[in-house]
Design an enzyme around this catalytic site. Structure first.
Site, mmCIF file in Angstrom:
data_model
loop_
_atom_site.group_PDB
_atom_site.id
_atom_site.type_symbol
_atom_site.label_atom_id
_atom_site.label_comp_id
_atom_site.label_asym_id
_atom_site.label_seq_id
_atom_site.Cartn_x
_atom_site.Cartn_y
_atom_site.Cartn_z
ATOM 1 N N TYR A 28 -31.185 15.353 24.284
ATOM 2 C CA TYR A 28 -30.292 14.587 25.328
ATOM 3 C C TYR A 28 -29.233 15.620 25.765
ATOM 4 O O TYR A 28 -28.316 15.150 26.624
ATOM 5 C CB TYR A 28 -30.038 13.057 25.180
ATOM 6 C CG TYR A 28 -30.987 12.204 25.172
ATOM 7 C CD1 TYR A 28 -32.083 11.960 24.591
ATOM 8 C CD2 TYR A 28 -31.094 11.345 26.683
ATOM 9 C CE1 TYR A 28 -33.212 11.174 24.755
ATOM 10 C CE2 TYR A 28 -31.816 10.474 26.657
ATOM 11 C CZ TYR A 28 -33.203 10.392 25.908
ATOM 12 O OH TYR A 28 -34.188 9.507 26.075
ATOM 13 N N LYS A 47 -40.070 13.886 12.595
ATOM 14 C CA LYS A 47 -41.133 14.548 12.703
ATOM 15 C C LYS A 47 -41.049 15.957 11.988
ATOM 16 O O LYS A 47 -41.443 16.979 12.660
ATOM 17 C CB LYS A 47 -41.468 14.874 14.383
ATOM 18 C CG LYS A 47 -42.969 15.378 14.448
ATOM 19 C CD LYS A 47 -44.172 14.264 14.264
ATOM 20 C CE LYS A 47 -45.337 15.198 14.329
ATOM 21 N NZ LYS A 47 -46.602 14.606 13.635
ATOM 22 N N ASP A 65 -45.043 9.447 14.479
ATOM 23 C CA ASP A 65 -46.242 8.973 14.817
ATOM 24 C C ASP A 65 -46.980 8.182 13.927
ATOM 25 O O ASP A 65 -47.548 6.818 14.527
ATOM 26 C CB ASP A 65 -47.476 10.128 14.715
ATOM 27 C CG ASP A 65 -47.331 11.237 13.708
ATOM 28 O OD1 ASP A 65 -46.634 11.155 12.574
ATOM 29 O OD2 ASP A 65 -48.299 12.013 13.705
ATOM 30 N N ASP A 74 -35.451 6.369 21.595
ATOM 31 C CA ASP A 74 -35.845 6.155 22.946
ATOM 32 C C ASP A 74 -37.086 5.474 22.825
ATOM 33 O O ASP A 74 -37.435 4.499 23.636
ATOM 34 C CB ASP A 74 -35.650 7.104 24.020
ATOM 35 C CG ASP A 74 -36.093 6.780 25.268
ATOM 36 O OD1 ASP A 74 -35.471 5.760 25.688
ATOM 37 O OD2 ASP A 74 -36.714 7.635 25.972
ATOM 38 N N ASP A 108 -38.969 1.076 23.289
ATOM 39 C CA ASP A 108 -39.757 0.795 24.237
ATOM 40 C C ASP A 108 -41.002 0.020 23.740
ATOM 41 O O ASP A 108 -41.476 -1.291 24.018
ATOM 42 C CB ASP A 108 -40.331 1.697 25.277
ATOM 43 C CG ASP A 108 -39.420 1.996 26.517
ATOM 44 O OD1 ASP A 108 -38.094 1.575 26.448
ATOM 45 O OD2 ASP A 108 -39.796 2.282 27.658
HETATM 46 C C1 IPM Z 1 -32.882 4.023 27.878
HETATM 47 C C2 IPM Z 1 -33.265 4.846 28.938
HETATM 48 C C3 IPM Z 1 -32.419 6.081 29.229
HETATM 49 C C4 IPM Z 1 -32.570 6.938 28.015
HETATM 50 C C5 IPM Z 1 -32.914 6.911 30.501
HETATM 51 C C6 IPM Z 1 -32.623 6.119 31.817
HETATM 52 C C7 IPM Z 1 -32.139 8.317 30.567
HETATM 53 O O1 IPM Z 1 -34.649 5.112 28.911
HETATM 54 O O2 IPM Z 1 -31.805 3.697 27.827
HETATM 55 O O3 IPM Z 1 -33.593 3.902 26.856
HETATM 56 O O4 IPM Z 1 -33.557 7.772 27.844
HETATM 57 O O5 IPM Z 1 -31.698 6.791 27.056
HETATM 58 MN MN MN Z 2 -35.548 4.060 27.127
#
Ligand code: IPM
Ligand code: MN
Length: 375
Positions: A146, A197, A230, A254, A258
């Site tokens: 990032y 990784k 993975d 990140d 999710d």
């Molecule tokens: C999160 C989001 C952000 C990230 C994006 C919007 C840049 O996906 O907060 O997880 O990747 O950190």
């Molecule tokens: Mn995210």
């Protein structure tokens, strides 16, 4: 010059940035629940609203104004963020400047993302009890992929080149790994799992591996595990119950959060804290701005409200934080859910219910937190 930090001062000042899209919808509910909680627990808080958003950027050309970072550091105990993202700003410039800008410039190196199944009916996996999904991800939040280091060359030609570098520092890796172990100790967790990784990314992998092993020596009571990311993705789905605390770099953190959000019922219920212990820190739902849902009453406020609970815990109000979590469990148990969870309640109906439940919390605190499960 004062000798107290903004976290110690009263009132504790909170910067409120609802942002774009459903960020405003869930932000309104977050404020509602925060106000009910402050009232019920006699918290001395002061909310200040900031309009920074796509609208604000398109009107003024300003994303994060000059001096904002310093102002937050000097005057504020915490920041609440709704969501950023708007189709009228295709390059997401304002989102990058505000969200990533605050993470980096306030040096909020811990992105703490709890993954907790509040109600077993929300889990997409077969035969999982609420207690089977209960882990916390410590995502490094200030370096890795990032940092925006890289470039391109011969753009638009067949010989186009693009590079994107990852930066990992010893200090950066060590402090997030330490934060994960400190959390494990403080919260009675059994294990910290580091994921990377390193079979493909040798140099960065070596730094993470060595640092993890060295830091772990300071925490002999905590078990350790290493998984390639993975394999971790597969095991999170197959046996989420085997995870306690996970530490990962910015990008892997990140992605796996999710996946974690899906395990607990979806993006609508996932919360996060961007922390630098002892300094102004930022709290936000994991979901984005979901433009098509904005203003429809369909957005789920639970991720935002749970982020408020994390903020109150950070500010030293554990009882108030617990009361919000108990209210979330109550609303889900009662089936008061937005459409993403299969219910028909609106954003504000859920917010109202959460606020009412917190307001009715008995003086000696909420009953022990219980997640709904079949015996
Ligand atoms: C999160 C989001 C952000 C990230 C994006 C919007 C840049 O996906 O907060 O997880 O990747 O950190
Ligand atoms: Mn995210």
């Amino acid at each position: 010059m004062t000798s107290t930090t903004p976290q110690q001062q009263r009132p504790q000042r909170i910067a409120f940035l609802p942002g774009d899209g459903v960020g405003r919808d869930v932000g309104a509910e977050a404020v509602k629940v925060l106000e009910a909680t402050a009232e019920r627990f006699s918290l001395d808080l002061e909310l200040e609203h900031f309009p920074w958003s796509a609208d604000h950027y398109l009107e003024t050309g300003v994303t994060l104004p000059d001096g904002a970072v310093e102002d937050f550091q000097e005057r504020f105990a915490a920041i609440f963020v709704g969501a950023f993202g708007d189709p009228r700003v295709p390059d997401m410039k304002h989102a990058a400047d505000i969200l990533l800008g605050l993470r980096f410039r306030l040096d909020l190196f811990i992105n703490q993302r709890p993954v907790r199944l509040w109600n077993e009916s929300l889990c997409p996996l077969r035969d999982k009890k609420a207690r089977d999904v209960d882990f916390v991800v410590f995502r490094e939040n200030t370096e890795g992929a990032y940092v925006g280091s890289g470039g391109n060359f011969k753009v638009g030609t067949p010989h186009e080149i693009a590079t994107q570098e990852e930066i990992h520092t010893r200090l950066g890796v060590e402090r997030i790994v330490r934060a994960a172990f400190d959390f494990a100790v403080a919260h009675g967790r059994r294990e910290v799992c580091m994921t990377d990784k390193s079979n493909a990314q040798r140099f960065v992998g070596d730094l993470w591996q060595r640092t993890f092993v060295e830091v772990a020596r300071d925490y002999p009571q905590i078990e350790t595990r290493h998984l390639y990311v993975d394999a971790l993705a597969m095991l999170l789905v197959r046996e989420p119950e085997s995870f306690d605390v996970i530490v990962a770099n910015n990008m892997f953190g990140d992605i796996i959060t999710d996946l974690g959000a899906a395990l607990q019922g979806g993006m609508g219920v996932a919360a996060s804290a961007n922390l630098h212990p002892g300094r102004v820190s930022m709290f936000e739902p994991v979901h984005g701005s979901a433009p098509p849902l904005a203003g429809t009453g369909r957005a789920n406020p639970i991720g935002a409200v749970q982020s408020i609970a994390m903020m109150l815990d950070y500010l030293g109000h554990r009882g108030a934080s617990d009361a919000i979590e108990a209210a979330i469990v109550e609303s889900l148990t009662a089936g008061a859910m937005t459409p993403d969870l299969g219910g028909s309640a609106t954003t504000s109906e859920v917010g109202d219910r959460l606020a009412r439940t917190v307001s009715a919390t008995p003086v000696d605190g909420p009953a022990a937190l219980q997640c709904e499960e079949t015996p």
